[in-house]
Write an enzyme that holds these catalytic residues in place. Structure first.
Site, PDB file in Angstrom:
ATOM      1  N   GLU A 199       0.828  -1.221   0.000  1.00 16.28           N
ATOM      2  CA  GLU A 199       0.000   0.000   0.000  1.00 16.28           C
ATOM      3  C   GLU A 199       0.862   1.271   0.000  1.00 16.28           C
ATOM      4  O   GLU A 199       0.523   2.261   0.646  1.00 16.28           O
ATOM      5  CB  GLU A 199      -0.994  -0.019   1.156  1.00 16.28           C
ATOM      6  CG  GLU A 199      -2.115  -1.002   0.892  1.00 16.28           C
ATOM      7  CD  GLU A 199      -3.177  -1.011   1.960  1.00 16.28           C
ATOM      8  OE1 GLU A 199      -3.679   0.061   2.289  1.00 16.28           O
ATOM      9  OE2 GLU A 199      -3.494  -2.110   2.450  1.00 16.28           O
ATOM     10  N   GLY A 200       1.954   1.205  -0.752  1.00 13.87           N
ATOM     11  CA  GLY A 200       2.845   2.363  -0.868  1.00 13.87           C
ATOM     12  C   GLY A 200       4.039   2.213   0.056  1.00 13.87           C
ATOM     13  O   GLY A 200       3.895   2.300   1.283  1.00 13.87           O
TER      14      GLY A 200
HETATM   15  N1  COS Z   1      -6.573  11.567  -3.971  1.00 11.58           N
HETATM   16  C1  COS Z   1      -7.151  12.065  -5.103  1.00 11.58           C
HETATM   17  N2  COS Z   1      -6.430  12.350  -6.222  1.00 11.58           N
HETATM   18  C2  COS Z   1      -5.098  12.145  -6.170  1.00 11.58           C
HETATM   19  C3  COS Z   1      -4.455  11.629  -5.028  1.00 11.58           C
HETATM   20  C4  COS Z   1      -5.240  11.354  -3.886  1.00 11.58           C
HETATM   21  N3  COS Z   1      -4.686  10.892  -2.781  1.00 11.58           N
HETATM   22  N4  COS Z   1      -3.129  11.523  -5.280  1.00 11.58           N
HETATM   23  C5  COS Z   1      -2.942  11.958  -6.532  1.00 11.58           C
HETATM   24  N5  COS Z   1      -4.138  12.338  -7.063  1.00 11.58           N
HETATM   25  C6  COS Z   1      -4.370  12.909  -8.389  1.00 11.58           C
HETATM   26  C7  COS Z   1      -3.502  14.133  -8.601  1.00 11.58           C
HETATM   27  O1  COS Z   1      -4.126  15.292  -8.086  1.00 11.58           O
HETATM   28  C8  COS Z   1      -3.358  14.177 -10.105  1.00 11.58           C
HETATM   29  O2  COS Z   1      -4.555  14.714 -10.631  1.00 11.58           O
HETATM   30  P1  COS Z   1      -4.578  15.655 -11.962  1.00 11.58           P
HETATM   31  O3  COS Z   1      -4.256  14.723 -13.101  1.00 11.58           O
HETATM   32  O4  COS Z   1      -5.985  16.155 -12.030  1.00 11.58           O
HETATM   33  O5  COS Z   1      -3.550  16.714 -11.749  1.00 11.58           O
HETATM   34  C9  COS Z   1      -3.321  12.697 -10.493  1.00 11.58           C
HETATM   35  O6  COS Z   1      -3.946  11.978  -9.400  1.00 11.58           O
HETATM   36  C10 COS Z   1      -1.915  12.168 -10.658  1.00 11.58           C
HETATM   37  O7  COS Z   1      -1.196  12.352  -9.451  1.00 11.58           O
HETATM   38  P2  COS Z   1       0.404  12.379  -9.374  1.00 11.58           P
HETATM   39  O8  COS Z   1       0.925  13.316 -10.420  1.00 11.58           O
HETATM   40  O9  COS Z   1       0.789  12.631  -7.961  1.00 11.58           O
HETATM   41  O10 COS Z   1       0.768  10.891  -9.835  1.00 11.58           O
HETATM   42  P3  COS Z   1       2.170  10.113  -9.879  1.00 11.58           P
HETATM   43  O11 COS Z   1       2.154   9.241 -11.067  1.00 11.58           O
HETATM   44  O12 COS Z   1       3.292  11.109  -9.716  1.00 11.58           O
HETATM   45  O13 COS Z   1       2.116   9.135  -8.625  1.00 11.58           O
HETATM   46  C11 COS Z   1       2.452   8.289  -6.370  1.00 11.58           C
HETATM   47  C12 COS Z   1       2.131   9.496  -7.335  1.00 11.58           C
HETATM   48  C13 COS Z   1       3.906   7.848  -6.397  1.00 11.58           C
HETATM   49  C14 COS Z   1       2.131   8.889  -5.006  1.00 11.58           C
HETATM   50  C15 COS Z   1       1.496   7.110  -6.680  1.00 11.58           C
HETATM   51  O14 COS Z   1       1.842   6.472  -7.880  1.00 11.58           O
HETATM   52  C16 COS Z   1       1.474   6.063  -5.569  1.00 11.58           C
HETATM   53  O15 COS Z   1       0.796   6.227  -4.548  1.00 11.58           O
HETATM   54  N6  COS Z   1       2.214   4.949  -5.769  1.00 11.58           N
HETATM   55  C17 COS Z   1       2.167   3.833  -4.852  1.00 11.58           C
HETATM   56  C18 COS Z   1       1.057   2.930  -5.246  1.00 11.58           C
HETATM   57  C19 COS Z   1       0.763   1.914  -4.193  1.00 11.58           C
HETATM   58  O16 COS Z   1       0.468   2.249  -3.068  1.00 11.58           O
HETATM   59  N7  COS Z   1       0.818   0.636  -4.595  1.00 11.58           N
HETATM   60  C20 COS Z   1       0.501  -0.428  -3.721  1.00 11.58           C
HETATM   61  C21 COS Z   1      -0.742  -1.073  -4.216  1.00 11.58           C
HETATM   62  S1  COS Z   1      -1.697  -1.816  -2.955  1.00 11.58           S
HETATM   63  S2  COS Z   1      -0.675  -3.187  -2.182  1.00 11.58           S
END
Ligand code: COS
Length: 396
Positions: free
Chosen positions: A376-377
């Site tokens: 979960e990240g």
């Molecule tokens: N809630 C709502 N929207 C969100 C959000 C949240 N918590 N986080 C990001 N967004 C939105 C952003 O606002 C952005 O929107 P716009 O396109 O309108 O600008 C869009 O989603 C993309 O966000 P961002 O640019 O931050 O995306 P990235 O590709 O840079 O990814 C991380 C960010 C690294 C934080 C993300 O890929 C992540 O959480 N990775 C881990 C995934 C994970 O937990 N995997 C485990 C799976 S379960 S075991």
């Protein structure tokens, strides 16, 4: 598995202003459930059956109502973070597999609660709450873990159906789930805006489990394969292209519960360490008489309380204030999982050789805690989320 230590619902942490009387009562019920279980240690061979059994039993005891909203079998208007945190804290304290099984009922169905059509919610969520339906969250791929948007699994619209091709891996409950929330790319060039979310059933033609994965703390885990899997278009969750945000919103809710589980593992390790330090005799006194031991116990106590306060704060902020908790949940997950790993390690060190013996509580906690810093990240992802949020606030 029962414990000889003071139940969590009787501890002073439950008197913190984050909680209401109903939370203490829920925690007491979760602890009574876990104390009544006598499951064998989880192994690759028994874990599927044990998990199914635990889900049915938790459903029958009413505990899974916390995983879905009211109107669909839930006991609160929206999924309450504090219930999730407390349940996972109590279950992790006593029973790692029960914690896993509980957590997945929420994470696996979370996107359906948030964005499912009335028909999907009515068909699936009450059964999740009663323990008749086991859900799974299918986001990760071999080439898309931390970079969730890097996914290659594709869904294309064809005659009122979506046709899905690709793979998902590290999918908890893979192989035993009755329903999967699946994230797939519907627009090749649109980055995070080209991902959509779907409901998929294992009976859907084209669905298969291509690999079972064994891990150090056994739980059901698998790689899923989709070969021209064809589903009706009304299995879409939310609008096309909103899948990435839906995944992030789902993770925002459930990440704080990972912190709760880490807290439970850490509290158990600390209680075991205190008891052992008071009992164990050496150098003409007890282990607890040594200042080196006291230094460790002091570090452990601070690490646990710091994690608890961050965790309860994030949960309370979402439930009681209705505010976004992306940053707070990331802080809680980062601190609680990292702190728990070091608390468990310090406790194991106090046990000496006994700590690594198979069957000892510390040995099991040591295996259980490790994955929480990844799933979960990963901790590194949480740091990025926190830093981006701070930079955004500074720029505003
Ligand atoms: N809630 C709502 N929207 C969100 C959000 C949240 N918590 N986080 C990001 N967004 C939105 C952003 O606002 C952005 O929107 P716009 O396109 O309108 O600008 C869009 O989603 C993309 O966000 P961002 O640019 O931050 O995306 P990235 O590709 O840079 O990814 C991380 C960010 C690294 C934080 C993300 O890929 C992540 O959480 N990775 C881990 C995934 C994970 O937990 N995997 C485990 C799976 S379960 S075991």
């Amino acid at each position: 598995m029962s414990s000889a230590f003071l139940p969590l619902h009787q501890r002073e942490s439950m008197d913190l202003p984050f909680f209401e009387p109903a939370h203490k009562d829920y925690l007491r019920r979760v602890e009574a459930f876990a104390d009544g279980r006598d499951d064998p240690p989880a192994t690759a061979a028994n874990v599927d059956a044990n998990c199914r059994d635990l889900v049915r039993a938790m459903g029958a005891a009413g505990l899974l109502r916390a995983a879905v909203p009211q109107g669909y079998g839930g006991d609160a208007p929206a999924i309450e973070s504090r219930r999730l945190v407390l349940a996972r804290e109590a279950l992790a304290y006593r029973h790692g597999l029960a914690d896993f099984a509980f957590a997945m009922q929420g994470l696996g169905s979370g996107a359906i609660s948030l964005a499912g059509s009335e028909a999907l919610k009515a068909a699936i969520l009450p059964k999740v709450a009663s323990g008749e339906c086991i859900p799974a969250f299918a986001l990760s791929e071999k080439g898309a873990g931390s970079d969730a948007a890097g996914m290659a699994c594709r869904a294309r619209l064809e005659d009122g159906h979506y046709v899905i091709d690709g793979e998902k891996t590290w999918i908890s409950n893979g192989g035993i789930a009755d329903v999967y929330t699946l994230f797939a790319r519907t627009e090749a060039a649109a980055g995070t805006r080209g991902i959509s979310a779907f409901v998929v059933y294992p009976e859907d033609p084209g669905f298969s489990i291509s690999e079972r994965i064994d891990v150090m703390a056994p739980h059901p885990l698998a790689t899923l394969r989709f070969d021209g899997l064809r589903i009706p278009a009304d299995r879409l969750l939310g609008a096309p292209g909103e899948g990435f945000k839906l995944a992030m919103r789902t993770l925002d809710i459930f990440r704080v519960s990972v912190a709760g589980a880490a807290l439970g593992f850490a509290r158990r390790a600390f209680d075991e360490a205190l008891a052992h330090a008071r009992d164990r005799r050496l150098f003409g006194g007890t282990l607890a008489d040594l200042q080196l031991t006291q230094a460790k116990l002091g570090d452990m106590a601070v690490a646990i309380d710091a994690a608890a306060l961050l965790t309860y704060r994030a949960a309370w902020r979402r439930d009681a204030q209705g505010l976004p908790t992306t940053r707070e949940a990331a802080m809680a997950k980062l601190a609680a999982t990292e702190n728990a790993q070091s608390v468990v390690d310090m406790a194991l060190q106090l046990f000496g050789a006994r700590g690594v013996r198979v069957g000892e509580t510390l040995e099991s906690l040591y295996r259980e805690i490790r994955a929480l810093r990844i799933y979960e990240g990963a901790s590194e992802v949480q740091k990025v989320i926190i830093a981006r949020d701070a930079l955004k606030a500074a720029a505003a």
